[in-house]
Design a protein around this motif. Structure first.
Motif, PDB file in Angstrom:
ATOM      1  N   GLN A   1      86.773 -88.325  -4.093  1.00  0.00           N
ATOM      2  CA  GLN A   1      87.237 -89.202  -3.018  1.00  0.00           C
ATOM      3  C   GLN A   1      86.134 -90.154  -2.557  1.00  0.00           C
ATOM      4  N   GLN A   2      84.884 -89.673  -2.589  1.00  0.00           N
ATOM      5  CA  GLN A   2      83.764 -90.550  -2.267  1.00  0.00           C
ATOM      6  C   GLN A   2      83.683 -91.717  -3.251  1.00  0.00           C
ATOM      7  N   ILE A   3      83.775 -91.409  -4.532  1.00  0.00           N
ATOM      8  CA  ILE A   3      83.688 -92.460  -5.551  1.00  0.00           C
ATOM      9  C   ILE A   3      84.813 -93.467  -5.378  1.00  0.00           C
ATOM     10  N   MET A   4      86.015 -92.977  -5.141  1.00  0.00           N
ATOM     11  CA  MET A   4      87.145 -93.881  -4.928  1.00  0.00           C
ATOM     12  C   MET A   4      86.902 -94.781  -3.719  1.00  0.00           C
ATOM     13  N   ALA A   5      86.365 -94.206  -2.645  1.00  0.00           N
ATOM     14  CA  ALA A   5      86.108 -94.983  -1.429  1.00  0.00           C
ATOM     15  C   ALA A   5      84.998 -96.003  -1.642  1.00  0.00           C
TER      16      ALA A   5
END
Length: 210
Positions: free
Chosen positions: A96-100
Motif C-alpha cells: 500500500q505504501q508503494i501504491m501511495a
C-alpha cells in the motif's frame, strides 16, 4: 455470472493497471473506451459514473467503482481470492505504501512531466520544455528511491509473488523507459532495474501494454 465492464482510455497507465490484474487473474471483462483526449470523460454519461471525470471506472453489474486502488482491491478480493495482496500484514502495508508513493509522488513528475514532454509533445510537433523536465528529475528520483527502499525483489517488488504494487508500477515504466531520463533516475535503484528487466518480459505485460 457477474458482468465486469472497465471504462477508460486503453493507453492510460491506470486503465492498464486494472487490466493487468484482470488478465493475470484470467477474468472475463469488457473494455469500453472513454477517450480522455477528446473529452469523452467529461460527458454527462461518464460523469454519472465518475464525478471527477478520471479513468478508469469499473462497472460490476449495476454497481460502479472508481479510483484505481479501490478497483484493484475489490477485484483482488472477488476474482483473485486475494492472491495479489500479501498475507503478511507488514508486506501488505508495504504494498500500500508503494501504491501511495506512485499515486502521490511518482506519477506527476514521471508521467505528467517527463513522459509528456519527451514523448507526447514531440509527437504533436512541439518542442520539449527542458526546464520542466529538469525540475521533475529530483522528485522522480526521490519517489523511485523510496520505492527501491521498500522493494524486496526476486523477482517482484514484494518477493516471489506478483502483487497490485507491480500492476501499478509496470504501466508507468512502459512509458518512462522510453525517455532518456530513465537511466539517470534509476541509476541508484538496482533492485528496481532488475525488477524491470524481469517484469517487462511477462506475457501479460506484453499483452496489455503492447
Amino acid at each position: 455470472m457477474t458482468q465486469l465492464t472497465l471504462y477508460g482510455t486503453p493507453i492510460s497507465t491506470y486503465v492498464r493497471t486494472v487490466r493487468l490484474l484482470l488478465e493475470q487473474a484470467g477474468t472475463d471483462y469488457d473494455l469500453e473506451s472513454v477517450d480522455i483526449f477528446n473529452g469523452e470523460n467529461q460527458s454527462a454519461e461518464y460523469l454519472a459514473k465518475h464525478p471527477f471525470g478520471k479513468v478508469p471506472t469499473l462497472q460490476v453489474d449495476e454497481e460502479v467503482i472508481y479510483e484505481t486502488s479501490a478497483i484493484t482491491g475489490y477485484l483482488d478480493s472477488v476474482v483473485a481470492n486475494h492472491k495479489f495482496s500479501p498475507t503478511d500484514p507488514l508486506a501488505r502495508a508495504r504494498m500500500q505504501q508503494i501504491m501511495a508513493i506512485i499515486d502521490s509522488y511518482l506519477y506527476a513528475p514521471v508521467i505528467g512531466t517527463i513522459v509528456i514532454q519527451r514523448l507526447i509533445v514531440p509527437s504533436q510537433g512541439g518542442q520539449p520544455d527542458e526546464s520542466k523536465i529538469q525540475a521533475a528529475i529530483a522528485p522522480a528520483k526521490t519517489a523511485l528511491e523510496a520505492i527501491e527502499a521498500l522493494t524486496v525483489g526476486s523477482p517482484y517488488l514484494l518477493g516471489s509473488e506478483i502483487s497490485i504494487a507491480d500492476f501499478f508500477l509496470v504501466p508507468i515504466f512502459i512509458y518512462f523507459s522510453q525517455t532518456p531520463e530513465f537511466n539517470t533516475i534509476t541509476a541508484q535503484s538496482p533492485k528496481i532495474q532488475a525488477w524491470w528487466q524481469e517484469v517487462s518480459q511477462l506475457p501479460v505485460v506484453k499483452k496489455v501494454c503492447a
